[in-house]
Write a protein that holds these residues in place. Structure first.
Motif, short mmCIF file in Angstrom:
data_model
loop_
_atom_site.label_atom_id
_atom_site.label_comp_id
_atom_site.label_asym_id
_atom_site.label_seq_id
_atom_site.Cartn_x
_atom_site.Cartn_y
_atom_site.Cartn_z
N GLU A 113 -7.15 113.79 41.64
CA GLU A 113 -8.01 112.61 41.77
C GLU A 113 -7.34 111.38 41.13
OE1 GLU A 113 -11.94 112.86 39.90
OE2 GLU A 113 -12.74 111.80 41.64
N THR B 265 -3.94 110.96 40.91
CA THR B 265 -2.67 110.58 41.53
C THR B 265 -2.86 109.82 42.85
OG1 THR B 265 -2.53 112.80 42.48
CG2 THR B 265 -1.28 112.38 40.46
N THR B 266 -4.10 109.60 43.25
CA THR B 266 -4.30 108.69 44.37
C THR B 266 -3.86 107.29 43.96
OG1 THR B 266 -6.19 109.99 45.11
CG2 THR B 266 -6.04 107.76 45.97
N CYS B 267 -4.00 106.97 42.68
CA CYS B 267 -3.62 105.64 42.20
C CYS B 267 -2.45 105.69 41.21
CB CYS B 267 -4.80 104.96 41.52
SG CYS B 267 -6.22 104.75 42.60
N HIS B 268 -2.51 106.62 40.26
CA HIS B 268 -1.47 106.71 39.23
C HIS B 268 -0.35 107.59 39.74
CE1 HIS B 268 -4.05 105.00 36.02
NE2 HIS B 268 -5.03 105.65 36.61
N GLN B 269 0.86 107.05 39.83
CA GLN B 269 1.95 107.84 40.39
C GLN B 269 2.34 109.00 39.49
OE1 GLN B 269 5.20 105.20 41.73
NE2 GLN B 269 3.68 103.59 41.46
N ASP C 272 3.23 100.25 39.45
CA ASP C 272 3.31 99.07 40.32
C ASP C 272 2.02 98.28 40.27
OD1 ASP C 272 5.91 99.24 41.87
OD2 ASP C 272 5.12 101.26 42.12
N GLY C 273 1.35 98.32 39.15
CA GLY C 273 0.09 97.59 39.04
C GLY C 273 -1.02 98.51 38.52
N ILE C 274 -0.72 99.81 38.48
CA ILE C 274 -1.65 100.78 37.89
C ILE C 274 -0.84 101.56 36.86
CG2 ILE C 274 -2.95 102.89 38.37
CD1 ILE C 274 -4.27 101.51 40.56
#
Ligand SMILES: Cc1cc2nc3c(=O)[nH]c(=O)nc-3n(C[C@H](O)[C@H](O)[C@H](O)COP(=O)(O)OP(=O)(O)OC[C@H]3O[C@@H](n4cnc5c(N)ncnc54)[C@H](O)[C@@H]3O)c2cc1C
Lengths: 421, 316
Positions: free
Chosen positions: B250, B252-256, B262-264
């Motif tokens: 859930e 890693t949809t945003c946090h690489q 890159d902004g998160i």
């Protein structure tokens, strides 16, 4: 990470694998998962099953295009914030790093008794579990005068790629003071804020390049997603440029003539220069062909995304009828991970954890003016049910809005890495 | 039931009738790319200029330092200013190694200490400071980048270090101004301190922990690691890393998962305690981000511990 690093290069290797699927089945090979559609839902599901099963499951991904252009951020491409290459992604890593058999072809048939999928190229692929994530197709006859043959004259740009490029090119070629018309879709459709973010991005482009041009929206819906935020932004940034005709004034009674480039709203005919027709939507056709749809969409069980019609067929993303989640890339990605965990558990006995879903949709209204809406969801007997949510407030500071936009850029890298590795 | 009927997909006519409008778009894209490339060249040129003037300045300072060394030698030989009883004369270097061209006097240490609040969530400094989300910052000046033992740096900083990056006032100032431009893959999730005077003050403060190990004031408390306190019992929960792996999907949809930012912000390789504390700060709505409040809001203490246990070792 202990991955299975077999290398499958392109479809040549895959084709040999596919020519004898029955032999493999008879030989009691590994359990086989076939995923149809390499978008937000399908690519994620294929990657997670391959990654987490570490080679114990044979994963085949069927997707006709070699480069997937994300619909998300395709509006930003139209607005000039991204290039077309920024939003294109290949399947190379899924094949080389995760050992997924990537087959570039269309699935054109599903035999549920034999448990096989037929491809346009003639091959048949056997499965133990089949995951369909084909996205959307348009409902025939939804906008009188428009059909797929008209998509060059009046693009939808609701599947990204050449359609997005075409719409942008038409926008750039618009005569001074011309009219851009959008025929907005009825509910339910993919990306509820999508048409309105598109209008914002078109307005951004026109403001700089063709400031006397007008935007006309014919909308069959009473209300739309993030309406207060969009209307506030339009008044702040694009005052007087955008006119929306809702259902009260005939927004649901629209006909188009792609030859004459006219739009008729409630019988009143207007000449337009660009006409962006976004028709009503339904599940990608292969879901209907597989016999798992009921009406326009495929009903699924919330706990694992298996279809109500067939426990061995799962439907993810836009094509599914799951309950409260909006049809978004974020949702499809979230559903894919729940499904991957359940499918892997069913095939290998690995631990299955309770379903948890979430979604956030960011939209850009003007440079550095980003807004967002999000929610969490859980599986109930009956559907995917909303737990809690938030939405950006009107009147936020420029600093907050800029941060929100930057966050969306971070999300874009995050989700595309999560899909394609 | 079987549904074996075939259909031929409507592939559309896009490949056939791509009007001149597409050509226009392509030409325009090329033009835009050219403009971007030109802008990049101009930026590089100004950067080269910057570097040149920096080198000049450093050379000037080196000269001055050499002159001072010569003066001191001469003075020592002449016998005046003999060191007092018990006082040691520092060994004078033959060649002066990279000078840190900032002295504590050049910035306001008090203000720097206040500004350090922006850093203290991740970095500790002072007596007994240990690594947290970021490395401790004692003895920072003059040290090679990515060199604190037991801290797992991003590939990007390790690469920069192998290319010779050392921390001095100028390099630190550039880094803090815009971390992601300076080292694109850094896991330091910080937007940057844009004000040059603030950076000078902050560096003056950091510098007080650098000149000499003995200068690290015993009494100075180790920086507080977080903006939030959690019940110590929560911190003792042992996380189920396998459950954490599932839950992490859930995130890693945003946090690489690679730790890129890159902004998160990056969330990999955090000490468990910091991870747990941060998640509780969101859950208790002490930290503001709406998405994070929502996501953390429905995680149980055990689930947060599971995530912390998984992310602490995640290295792709
Ligand atoms: C303009 C616009 C903006 C958007 N913005 C956002 C946003 O900001 N955030 C967000 O979360 N979502 C956004 N979305 C929505 C998002 O793109 C979709 O919800 C998401 O792509 C759905 O994923 P999916 O897997 O269901 O379908 P898709 O991603 O569309 O993938 C379906 C894939 O299946 C393939 N396929 C179809 N039929 C077959 C077949 N028969 N055989 C083999 N392959 C087949 C297709 O080629 C396609 O690649 C936006 C959408 C649009 C149109």
């Amino acid at each position: 990470m202990g991955l299975n690093r077999r290398t499958f290069i392109g479809s040549a290797v895959a084709a040999t694998t596919l020519s004898a699927p029955m032999v493999r089945a008879a030989g009691h090979g590994k359990p086989r998962v076939v995923v149809v559609g390499g978008g937000a839902g399908g690519a994620t599901a294929a990657r997670y099953i391959a990654k987490d099963s570490e080679g114990a499951i044979d994963v085949t991904l069927i997707e006709p295009t070699r480069t997937y252009y994300t619909c998300f951020f395709s509006n930003l491409y139209i607005g000039g914030f991204k290039t077309i290459d920024d939003i294109g992604h290949s399947y190379g890593t899924l094949a080389s790093e995760y050992g997924i058999n990537v087959v570039h072809d269309w699935a054109i048939g599903v035999d549920r008794d034999a448990k096989t999928v037929t491809l346009a190229g003639g091959a048949t692929v056997g499965y133990d579990k089949l995951i369909l994530s084909p996205g959307i197709d348009f409902v025939d006859g939804a906008v009188p005068g428009w059909d797929l043959n008209a998509q060059n004259a009046m693009p939808h740009a609701y599947k990204a790629g050449s359609q997005s490029e075409l719409l942008k090119a038409q926008l750039m070629a618009m005569p001074e003071g011309g009219t851009y018309c959008m025929v907005a879709p009825p509910n339910p459709f993919r990306c509820p804020p999508g048409p309105y973010e598109r209008v914002s991005m078109v307005a951004h482009y026109l403001k700089a390049n063709n400031p006397t041009a007008k935007i006309l929206i014919a909308d069959p819906k009473e209300k739309f997603s993030k309406q207060g935020l969009f209307e506030e932004g339009w008044a702040n940034h694009y005052d007087g440029m955008i006119e929306r005709v809702g259902p009260d004034f005939g927004g649901a009674n629209v006909e188009v003539d792609p030859g004459a480039m006219t739009v008729s709203i409630d019988g009143e005919v207007t000449n337009v220069d660009v006409c962006n027709v976004i028709p009503a939507m339904q599940a990608g056709r292969i879901a209907e062909i597989a016999g798992v749809t009921d009406g326009n969409w495929a009903p699924v069980n919330a706990a694992d995304m298996s279809t109500k019609a067939d426990p061995d067929i799962y439907v993810l993303g836009d094509a599914s009828q799951q309950g409260d989640m909006p049809k978004s890339g974020f949702s499809a990605n979230s559903q894919a991970k729940v499904c991957a965990n359940a499918v892997r558990g069913a095939l290998t006995g690995s631990r299955v954890f309770p379903a948890k879903f979430s979604n956030t949709c960011w939209s850009l209204i003007e440079t550095n003016d980003g807004v967002k809406v999000g929610a969490t969801y859980e599986a109930t007997e009956e559907k995917i049910a909303k737990v809690d949510g938030f939405i950006s407030a009107t009147g936020e500071t420029a600093e907050v809005r800029k941060k929100t936009y930057e966050e969306s850029e971070g999300w874009y890298t995050g989700i595309t890495s999560d899909m394609f590795g | 039931m079987s549904a074996g009927n075939l259909f031929l997909p409507a592939l559309g006519a896009t490949g056939l009738v791509l009007s001149c409008a597409i050509l226009l778009a392509t030409a325009n894209r090329d033009r835009q790319e050219l403009a971007t490339a030109e802008a990049a060249i101009v930026t590089s040129e100004t950067r080269i200029e910057d570097f040149k003037s920096r080198v000049e300045r450093l050379e000037g300072e080196l000269e001055a330092a050499r002159a001072e060394v010569a003066d001191l030698r001469a003075a020592a030989e002449a016998g005046d200013e003999a060191p007092a009883e018990g006082e040691e004369v520092a060994a004078l270097p033959e060649t002066v190694t990279p000078v840190t061209p900032s002295t504590p006097g050049q910035g306001n240490v008090e203000n720097g200490k206040k500004l350090f609040a922006e850093c203290s969530g991740c970095h500790k400094i002072g007596a007994g400071a240990e690594n947290g989300i970021g490395p401790h910052l004692n003895l920072l000046f003059g040290r090679k980048a990515a060199s604190v033992t037991d801290f797992r740096y991003s590939d990007s900083l390790i690469r920069a270090a192998s290319n010779g990056l050392e921390w001095h006032a100028d390099t630190l100032s550039d880094y803090i101004e815009d971390p992601r431009t300076f080292a694109s893959g850094t896991r330091m999730s910080y937007d940057g301190m844009k004000d040059a005077a603030d950076r000078r003050d902050l560096l003056a403060f950091l510098r007080t922990y650098s000149d000499n190990p003995a200068d690290i004031p015993e009494a100075d408390p180790t920086a507080v690691g977080t903006d939030h306190t959690v019940d110590p019992e929560i911190l003792t929960l042992v996380g189920d890393a396998e459950y954490g792996e599932y839950l992490s999907s859930e995130c890693t949809t945003c946090h690489q998962a690679s730790g890129g930012d890159d902004g998160i912000p990056s969330i990999v390789l955090w000490p468990e305690e910091d991870f747990v504390t941060a998640m509780h700060a969101y859950r208790d709505k002490v930290r503001p981000n709406q998405v994070m409040q929502l996501i953390a809001g429905r995680l149980s203490n055990e689930e947060i511990a599971a995530l912390a246990a998984y992310f602490k070792d995640l290295e792709e």
